[in-house]
Write an enzyme that holds these catalytic residues in place. Sequence first.
Site, mmCIF file in Angstrom:
data_model
loop_
_atom_site.group_PDB
_atom_site.id
_atom_site.type_symbol
_atom_site.label_atom_id
_atom_site.label_comp_id
_atom_site.label_asym_id
_atom_site.label_seq_id
_atom_site.Cartn_x
_atom_site.Cartn_y
_atom_site.Cartn_z
ATOM 1 N N GLU A 143 -26.065 -3.921 14.919
ATOM 2 C CA GLU A 143 -26.428 -2.508 14.637
ATOM 3 C C GLU A 143 -25.973 -2.089 13.026
ATOM 4 O OE1 GLU A 143 -25.186 -0.917 19.070
ATOM 5 O OE2 GLU A 143 -23.797 -0.282 17.462
ATOM 6 N N LYS A 155 -24.062 -0.425 10.350
ATOM 7 C CA LYS A 155 -22.651 0.290 10.205
ATOM 8 C C LYS A 155 -22.577 1.208 9.185
ATOM 9 C CE LYS A 155 -17.836 -0.793 9.398
ATOM 10 N NZ LYS A 155 -17.705 0.482 9.320
ATOM 11 N N ARG A 194 -9.541 -3.433 19.811
ATOM 12 C CA ARG A 194 -10.031 -4.053 19.055
ATOM 13 C C ARG A 194 -10.423 -5.440 19.487
ATOM 14 N NH1 ARG A 194 -10.407 -2.890 13.479
ATOM 15 N NH2 ARG A 194 -8.422 -1.425 13.649
#
Length: 567
Positions: free
Chosen positions: A247, A249, A414
């Site tokens: 994708e 950023k 994360r």
Amino acid sequence: MKYKVLAQACQELEKTSAYLEKNKIISNLLKDTPSEKLEMVVPLLLGRVFPAYVSRETGIGLQQLKKAVGRSTGYSEKEINKLMEELGDLGRVAEKLTEEKKQMTLADETLTVEKVFQNLRKLPRITGEGSVDRKIATVSKLLTSSDPVEGKFIVRTILGDLRIGVAEGRLRDAIAEAFDVPAETVEHAYMLTTDYGKVAKAAAEEGERGLSKLDLSAGHPVNPMLAQRSENIQEVLERMGGEAAFEIKLDGIRIQPHKRGEDFFLFTRRMEDYTHMFPDLEKPAGKSIKPDKAIIDGELVAINKDTGKPMPFQEVLRRRRKYDIRDVAEEIPVQIHLFDVLLSGETTMIEKPYTERRKELEKIIEPGERIKLVEHRILGDPQEIRKFRTEALSMGHEGLIAKNPNSTYRAGRREFAWLKIKAEAETLDLVVVGAFAGKGDRAGTFGSHLLAARQPETEKLKTVSRVGSGFSDEELEKLTEKFEELRVGGKPSNVDSEIDPDYWFKPQEVFEINYEEIQKSPSEAHTSGYGLRFPRFVDIREDLNASSADTVEDIDRLFKEQEKRKP
């Protein structure tokens, strides 16, 4: 429930550093707490009276607290300041002075958890003329009714630092032990609710069954999933099994749009409610998001109205700071670029794989001028990935995010399931824990700041660098004013530092820092084991808080990659 019970448990927690012993103390307290009081006791154990997602300060600082302590004990500000220099903690000062009260008061009713909780919660609502005096009077009344230990922890709760070594990770284990439920189930329930008070209450009343009933709720923010750094495309493909969803950023601020019937909300990565700051997005979002209930993940991007290209994320924050919202909406238009869905109608999506979530996102979003879908491509050819990254950069974006097509949405984590591939020089997001007095032209300001990284396993903040360059005179003045409100009397309990700055701060603000090189640092210099060569201030990350800052592990990984590149 008597507040003394909670205060005595905090006293025991302060005296022990043993992990299992701390867990036992918390676990016993939770078991002895009536279930209907857990939503008060649990936040108080964390040193706060609002959930993590409610950004509300008590509005009473160190100087006002000193006046409240003086009023309740009969000691002068001069005497309190002298004792502060000796003890370095206003909580301990309140404890000592309550033991040695100069003035006698008529016995007040016994302090209860509810009384302390409700009085501290009402502090932000005390506004208008004379509000500071009324806040001091409210706190003073609590302290007058308290014994020494109770007074110590009331003061520390207002300051936001109990100094007892209890953070959310420890609460997870204690709730699991107290109510005999798996820690993983407790953590999952917290991911959905962002409220350990609710989680503890559900576990106490119905065990695992109660936890399983907790779910996402539109209008209630969720901790976003975060991406790890990646050095290169090859590493990405190796970690993703040869193919990934890529994708664009964007250089904006992370935003979480919620729709609940006619209501619309915007929450940041810090789980702050930004809805009222962007009224121009409400109608477009309501039209573009088809289900009556939805929680979406995306990026809020400022757009140059002349070129149509994205502007740096600081422009979004600049718009946030403006007072005339309607006028600035014309000056700095914004768009929301969506890339994930957590809740669609009655269906919770976070346990579903990325590819399924993406299909659902495309199904429920009608893109428009203000609401966009982030472009993505499933790629495995390094040449195609590089080409896509070049396209993204040419459009003014930061680079790419790679996502494992089979990954679930790990709220608040994360993970290596998401990897960011940026093109610009690396920066670090570090927590501001202290400052040094400015000299010469900088006299009267905090001339340089002490920064730290997180160490999640110990729940400590380890120092990394001192930064004094990159600030304009105007920025220094604004930052000095901002951090003056965050000053605390001594080193916060979760800060591990061998360096003793002139001032300590409540560790909640984050600086973005660039640097020339990461260097190994002896532990007596910086407790992280690392230091930065030529660190330079880039910006204050108003979209992040301390729990979102970079970790010592992040720095270690960047150091190793840096060393590989050296001849």
